[in-house]
Scaffold this active site. Structure first.
Site, short mmCIF file in Angstrom:
data_model
loop_
_atom_site.label_atom_id
_atom_site.label_comp_id
_atom_site.label_asym_id
_atom_site.label_seq_id
_atom_site.Cartn_x
_atom_site.Cartn_y
_atom_site.Cartn_z
N ASN A 26 -5.01 3.28 7.91
CA ASN A 26 -5.04 2.92 7.12
C ASN A 26 -4.82 3.59 6.15
OD1 ASN A 26 -6.62 0.65 5.24
ND2 ASN A 26 -7.50 2.43 4.59
N ASP B 243 -10.17 2.53 -4.79
CA ASP B 243 -9.27 2.43 -2.09
C ASP B 243 -7.60 4.18 -2.72
OD1 ASP B 243 -7.07 1.44 -1.22
OD2 ASP B 243 -7.52 -0.20 -1.11
N ARG C 135 -7.20 0.30 13.10
CA ARG C 135 -5.81 0.30 12.71
C ARG C 135 -6.21 1.45 11.94
NH1 ARG C 135 -5.15 -0.76 7.71
NH2 ARG C 135 -5.83 -2.52 6.65
N ASN D 137 -9.66 6.28 3.85
CA ASN D 137 -8.75 5.21 2.94
C ASN D 137 -7.76 6.69 1.52
OD1 ASN D 137 -7.12 4.09 1.32
ND2 ASN D 137 -8.26 2.57 1.18
N GLU E 83 0.97 -1.22 0.28
CA GLU E 83 -0.07 -0.47 -0.53
C GLU E 83 1.18 1.61 -0.35
OE1 GLU E 83 -2.78 1.91 -0.31
OE2 GLU E 83 -3.94 0.48 -0.04
#
Length: 306
Positions: free
Chosen positions: A109, A206, A107, A155, A17
């Site tokens: 991200n 995303d 958490r 995101n 990521e």
């Protein structure tokens, strides 16, 4: 326009990521969320070559450069500093965040810094339950404030070249929002839906980045592609990422677009059928993007005010 990306050299991440271009370090930096790793690479032509990997926490959602050196991480349920030597130290644990997947925890991200150097980081629940995500802002005075709550999977985050608009994707809600942005105050205005993926058969937005022409590039989770949209939401280009289902984010290193991918959620058969899943991919789409803005605030005595 339709383009095709090619795989880069680094070995796959389990949940790759958040690639960024750190201009000060002259490196491409990205994370492996579930492995808790920050990975560093050197761009060589159209390839990325491994430089180092550092453990940043149980999970590391994203990484940004720090003007004072090293990097700031959205790690676990808070913010961590990582030095250039690979030493990680927790700066703040956010109230109401963190915990384990088994106990319904959350958490960090994804996130980014604005041009002024403020740090923004968003959270999600491990089980992705709606409304459990929050977007936080670490200001230049070391205080942490809530910017948006009630998100699902906070995101991709990016700003228009004139800093007048900030874009935020919520993969759980399957939308990308556009907000008026006040750079002096670091505040979001009333949001509007720019991109709606609720009926899109190819996936959901995303991670994202914004190029120098003001267009958005968003990776599609489960879609195996990255799309370029105009600031008005018109689809302009598609980059196919061959043989990979989960494209997660993208960033420019000059005019090289670097795309991260993930193995998360794939069973054994799917992993065998996608040998390049988890790797970085690259393509030159004919436009450029800015490097990641660094965090310019203090690296100690952080406090959460609301």
């Amino acid at each position: 326009m339709r383009l095709q990306a090619t795989p880069a050299t680094p070995s796959p991440a389990e949940h790759g990521e958040g690639p960024i271009w750190d201009a000060a370090a002259d490196e491409l930096v990205w994370v492996d969320i579930t492995a808790g790793l920050v990975r560093r690479g050197r761009v060589a032509g159209d390839d990325v070559l491994d430089v180092a990997a550092h453990h940043g926490g149980d999970t590391v959602g994203f990484v940004v450069p720090a003007a004072a050196g090293g990097w700031l991480l959205g790690a676990g349920g808070g913010i961590t500093r990582l030095t250039a030597d690979g030493e990680a130290s927790v700066l703040i644990e956010l109230t109401g965040e963190g915990g384990t997947e088994e106990l319904g925890g959350t958490r960090m991200n994804d996130g980014a810094c604005d041009r002024a150097g403020r740090f923004f980081g968003g959270t999600m629940a491990f089980d992705e339950r709606p409304g459990a995500g929050t977007l936080y802002r670490l200001d230049l005075d070391g205080t942490v404030r809530t910017v948006r709550d009630g998100l699902s999977v906070s995101n991709g985050l990016g700003w228009s070249p004139d800093d007048a608009t900030v874009y935020l994707s919520d993969s759980g809600a399957k939308v990308v929002w556009a907000h008026p942005y006040d750079l002096d105050a670091g505040t979001f205005g009333q949001r509007r839906v720019l991109l709606d993926f609720t009926e899109d058969p190819d996936g959901v937005a995303d991670g994202l980045t914004v190029d120098d022409e003001g267009c958005l590039w968003t990776a599609l989770w489960s879609g195996g592609q990255v799309r370029r949209y105009s600031p008005d939401g018109e689809l302009l280009a598609v980059v196919d990422v061959p043989g990979v289902q989960n494209t997660t984010s993208c960033a420019f290193a000059g005019d090289l677009l670097v795309i991260s991918t993930s193995l998360q959620g794939l069973d054994a058969d799917a992993r065998a059928a996608q040998p390049d899943a988890g790797r970085l991919f690259t393509v030159r789409p004919g436009v450029s993007g800015p490097p990641a803005y660094p965090y310019r605030g203090p690296l100690g005595a952080l406090r959460q005010v609301r």
